[in-house]
Design a protein around this motif. Structure first.
Motif, PDB file in Angstrom:
ATOM      1  N   VAL A  12      12.701  79.570   2.763  1.00  0.00           N
ATOM      2  CA  VAL A  12      14.172  79.468   2.692  1.00  0.00           C
ATOM      3  C   VAL A  12      14.566  78.054   2.264  1.00  0.00           C
ATOM      4  CG1 VAL A  12      16.292  79.528   4.083  1.00  0.00           C
ATOM      5  CG2 VAL A  12      14.591  81.337   4.331  1.00  0.00           C
ATOM      6  N   LEU A  62      28.003  75.503  -5.804  1.00  0.00           N
ATOM      7  CA  LEU A  62      26.858  75.782  -4.917  1.00  0.00           C
ATOM      8  C   LEU A  62      27.265  76.497  -3.640  1.00  0.00           C
ATOM      9  CD1 LEU A  62      24.672  72.588  -5.353  1.00  0.00           C
ATOM     10  CD2 LEU A  62      23.890  74.941  -5.596  1.00  0.00           C
ATOM     11  N   SER A  63      28.518  76.877  -3.548  1.00  0.00           N
ATOM     12  CA  SER A  63      28.978  77.603  -2.369  1.00  0.00           C
ATOM     13  C   SER A  63      28.232  78.936  -2.267  1.00  0.00           C
ATOM     14  CB  SER A  63      30.478  77.841  -2.523  1.00  0.00           C
ATOM     15  OG  SER A  63      30.893  78.881  -1.694  1.00  0.00           O
ATOM     16  N   ARG A  64      27.646  79.213  -1.115  1.00  0.00           N
ATOM     17  CA  ARG A  64      26.880  80.444  -0.929  1.00  0.00           C
ATOM     18  C   ARG A  64      27.268  81.159   0.359  1.00  0.00           C
ATOM     19  NH1 ARG A  64      26.248  79.487  -5.275  1.00  0.00           N
ATOM     20  NH2 ARG A  64      24.441  79.517  -6.646  1.00  0.00           N
ATOM     21  N   GLY A  65      28.541  81.047   0.717  1.00  0.00           N
ATOM     22  CA  GLY A  65      28.976  81.620   1.987  1.00  0.00           C
ATOM     23  C   GLY A  65      29.318  83.100   1.885  1.00  0.00           C
ATOM     24  N   CYS A  86      25.260  73.529   6.112  1.00  0.00           N
ATOM     25  CA  CYS A  86      26.473  73.187   5.331  1.00  0.00           C
ATOM     26  C   CYS A  86      26.298  73.366   3.837  1.00  0.00           C
ATOM     27  CB  CYS A  86      26.892  71.752   5.640  1.00  0.00           C
ATOM     28  SG  CYS A  86      25.669  70.512   5.131  1.00  0.00           S
ATOM     29  N   ILE A  90      31.061  72.790   0.983  1.00  0.00           N
ATOM     30  CA  ILE A  90      32.424  73.308   0.787  1.00  0.00           C
ATOM     31  C   ILE A  90      33.227  73.344   2.093  1.00  0.00           C
ATOM     32  CG2 ILE A  90      31.670  75.750   0.839  1.00  0.00           C
ATOM     33  CD1 ILE A  90      33.923  76.245  -1.314  1.00  0.00           C
ATOM     34  N   PHE A 110      18.852  71.825   6.393  1.00  0.00           N
ATOM     35  CA  PHE A 110      17.454  71.363   6.371  1.00  0.00           C
ATOM     36  C   PHE A 110      16.918  71.167   4.956  1.00  0.00           C
ATOM     37  CE2 PHE A 110      15.018  75.690   7.260  1.00  0.00           C
ATOM     38  CZ  PHE A 110      15.612  76.258   6.159  1.00  0.00           C
ATOM     39  N   MET A 114      20.273  69.878  -0.819  1.00  0.00           N
ATOM     40  CA  MET A 114      21.640  70.358  -0.537  1.00  0.00           C
ATOM     41  C   MET A 114      22.464  69.217   0.042  1.00  0.00           C
ATOM     42  SD  MET A 114      22.795  73.386  -1.193  1.00  0.00           S
ATOM     43  CE  MET A 114      22.219  75.000  -1.697  1.00  0.00           C
ATOM     44  N   ALA A 136      18.430  68.423   9.052  1.00  0.00           N
ATOM     45  CA  ALA A 136      17.780  68.903  10.284  1.00  0.00           C
ATOM     46  C   ALA A 136      17.742  70.421  10.294  1.00  0.00           C
ATOM     47  CB  ALA A 136      18.561  68.412  11.505  1.00  0.00           C
ATOM     48  N   ASP A 137      16.789  70.924  11.082  1.00  0.00           N
ATOM     49  CA  ASP A 137      16.693  72.354  11.342  1.00  0.00           C
ATOM     50  C   ASP A 137      17.680  72.690  12.468  1.00  0.00           C
ATOM     51  OD1 ASP A 137      15.964  74.883  12.159  1.00  0.00           O
ATOM     52  OD2 ASP A 137      13.804  74.490  12.068  1.00  0.00           O
ATOM     53  N   ASN A 154      28.542  79.208   7.914  1.00  0.00           N
ATOM     54  CA  ASN A 154      28.952  80.188   6.910  1.00  0.00           C
ATOM     55  C   ASN A 154      27.743  80.803   6.224  1.00  0.00           C
ATOM     56  OD1 ASN A 154      30.346  81.673   5.014  1.00  0.00           O
ATOM     57  ND2 ASN A 154      31.467  79.928   4.145  1.00  0.00           N
ATOM     58  N   VAL A 156      24.607  81.545   7.360  1.00  0.00           N
ATOM     59  CA  VAL A 156      23.393  80.749   7.555  1.00  0.00           C
ATOM     60  C   VAL A 156      22.534  81.308   8.687  1.00  0.00           C
ATOM     61  CG1 VAL A 156      22.535  78.446   8.148  1.00  0.00           C
ATOM     62  CG2 VAL A 156      24.618  78.666   6.787  1.00  0.00           C
ATOM     63  N   LEU A 159      19.706  83.603   8.451  1.00  0.00           N
ATOM     64  CA  LEU A 159      18.472  83.088   7.827  1.00  0.00           C
ATOM     65  C   LEU A 159      17.487  82.548   8.865  1.00  0.00           C
ATOM     66  CD1 LEU A 159      20.118  81.131   4.866  1.00  0.00           C
ATOM     67  CD2 LEU A 159      18.692  83.169   4.641  1.00  0.00           C
TER      68      LEU A 159
HETATM   69  C1  LIG Z   1      23.551  80.942   2.195  1.00  0.00           C
HETATM   70  S1  LIG Z   1      23.539  79.179   2.157  1.00  0.00           S
HETATM   71  C2  LIG Z   1      25.168  78.798   2.788  1.00  0.00           C
HETATM   72  C3  LIG Z   1      25.545  77.360   2.569  1.00  0.00           C
HETATM   73  C4  LIG Z   1      26.976  76.976   2.985  1.00  0.00           C
HETATM   74  N1  LIG Z   1      27.215  77.273   4.367  1.00  0.00           N
HETATM   75  C5  LIG Z   1      27.993  77.647   2.118  1.00  0.00           C
HETATM   76  O1  LIG Z   1      28.809  78.407   2.635  1.00  0.00           O
HETATM   77  O2  LIG Z   1      27.966  77.414   0.914  1.00  0.00           O
HETATM   78  C6  LIG Z   1      22.488  78.808   3.536  1.00  0.00           C
HETATM   79  C7  LIG Z   1      22.251  77.324   3.794  1.00  0.00           C
HETATM   80  O3  LIG Z   1      21.657  77.188   5.092  1.00  0.00           O
HETATM   81  C8  LIG Z   1      20.591  76.281   5.047  1.00  0.00           C
HETATM   82  N2  LIG Z   1      19.671  76.653   6.132  1.00  0.00           N
HETATM   83  C9  LIG Z   1      18.986  77.801   6.285  1.00  0.00           C
HETATM   84  N3  LIG Z   1      18.246  77.775   7.404  1.00  0.00           N
HETATM   85  C10 LIG Z   1      18.487  76.583   7.994  1.00  0.00           C
HETATM   86  C11 LIG Z   1      18.016  75.960   9.192  1.00  0.00           C
HETATM   87  N4  LIG Z   1      17.112  76.563   9.995  1.00  0.00           N
HETATM   88  N5  LIG Z   1      18.478  74.736   9.502  1.00  0.00           N
HETATM   89  C12 LIG Z   1      19.369  74.097   8.681  1.00  0.00           C
HETATM   90  N6  LIG Z   1      19.824  74.624   7.522  1.00  0.00           N
HETATM   91  C13 LIG Z   1      19.410  75.865   7.190  1.00  0.00           C
HETATM   92  C14 LIG Z   1      20.023  76.434   3.648  1.00  0.00           C
HETATM   93  O4  LIG Z   1      19.294  75.295   3.238  1.00  0.00           O
HETATM   94  C15 LIG Z   1      21.291  76.655   2.813  1.00  0.00           C
HETATM   95  O5  LIG Z   1      21.839  75.451   2.357  1.00  0.00           O
END
Ligand SMILES: C[S@@+](CC[C@H](N)C(=O)[O-])C[C@H]1O[C@@H](n2cnc3c(N)ncnc32)[C@H](O)[C@@H]1O
Length: 281
Positions: A12, A62-65, A86, A90, A110, A114, A136-137, A154, A156, A159
């Motif tokens: 991921v 790069l918005s992926r919400g 984040c 956005i 993480f 990004m 950070a995770d 949003n 996330v 995942l």
């Molecule tokens: C689907 S995108 C959404 C990004 C943002 N929230 C938006 O709306 O555009 C998921 C984001 O979550 C981050 N992510 C996924 N798992 C994570 C984790 N365990 N800790 C921190 N970030 C994480 C990814 O790197 C990615 O940038």
């Protein structure tokens, strides 16, 4: 769910890191082209035009919400907000506008690429004084207890292989009386483990790690949250589902069969909800 959690997170992080390097493109994870005319946030109608006009192009592209958490978080001037996952920032930018210069927003992701994009967007938006970023995770946050008035996220938490850990962390970093404002993806019902296992290749696309709504809200309540309120929810259209499975990777096999997708069709739901950390827990 029986998965190699470290492997999932590595994939991921790698996928979103690469998407950030490309700077945009279609789909949750498999940006194959970069085009300034491609604007995920606008295409999916998650944000109003006025909100989007406040957000630099790199963060929009790069918005992926799957929602708009600052739209229902009821943010007030001076509040502290932490945005988990984040991405390119956005929602960090929209939150910073709402809490103003006396407030603070901390963006956590993480994927370092990004965070680099998000920093760039925040500088462009002139908001550097009220925003901080942490690579950070979200399952193991090194942020202080009782830091935030609001935790947003949003699209996330689906995942995360360890959603209990994420919500425990969110609870810990919220002040008593603090609140969650979350957009995420859930399933309307549990699906059979062998189908779920085959969907693992769609993890980065926000499907493989998605769990049943009932289990999801059990996790939130186990973490200590109360007064969960669903603000909105809708089943994803088949085109959105196609986008989620657009990039099955070689990392997790076997790839989902057509029948597997038919099983989840109509059951994959985008939800927006709020919840409270009680004053006394
Ligand atoms: C689907 S995108 C959404 C990004 C943002 N929230 C938006 O709306 O555009 C998921 C984001 O979550 C981050 N992510 C996924 N798992 C994570 C984790 N365990 N800790 C921190 N970030 C994480 C990814 O790197 C990615 O940038």
């Amino acid at each position: 769910m029986n998965v190699n959690t470290e492997e999932v997170k590595k994939v991921v992080k790698g996928r979103y890191g690469k998407a950030a390097e490309r700077g945009g493109g279609k789909g949750c994870c498999c940006a194959t082209e970069v085009s300034s005319s491609l604007n995920f946030a606008t295409e999916h109608g998650l944000y109003g035009q006025e909100e989007l006009s406040l957000v630099p192009e790199i963060a929009r592209n790069l918005s992926r919400g799957c929602g708009n958490p600052t739209g229902f978080a009821d943010l007030q001037s001076g509040e502290v907000v932490v945005d988990l996952g984040c991405g390119a920032g956005i929602d960090v930018i929209l939150a910073a506008r709402k809490v103003g210069p006396s407030g603070k927003v901390v963006g956590v992701d993480f994927a370092p690429q990004m965070i680099e994009r998000a920093k760039q967007a925040v500088v462009e938006a002139g908001l550097s004084n009220s925003v901080e970023f942490v690579v950070a995770d979200m399952e193991q946050l090194n942020l202080p207890d009782s830091l935030a008035d609001v935790v947003t996220s949003n699209c996330v938490i689906n995942l995360s292989p360890d959603k209990d850990a994420v919500y425990r962390q969110a609870f810990r970093i919220l002040k008593p009386g603090g609140r969650l404002a979350i957009s995420d993806i859930v399933l309307t019902e549990k699906i059979e483990p062998h189908v779920q296992a085959r969907l693992q290749s769609t993890w980065s696309g926000c499907l493989g790690g998605t769990i049943a709504e009932e289990s999801y809200f059990d996790i939130i309540s186990k973490a200590g949250f109360r007064q969960v309120k669903i603000v909105a929810s809708h089943a994803l259209a088949s085109q959105e589902l196609d986008e989620m499975v657009c990039c099955p990777g070689p990392e997790f096999t076997p790839a989902p069969a057509k029948e597997d997708l038919a099983v989840v069709q109509g059951k994959v739901v985008s939800i927006k909800f709020t919840a409270l950390k009680p004053q006394i827990s």
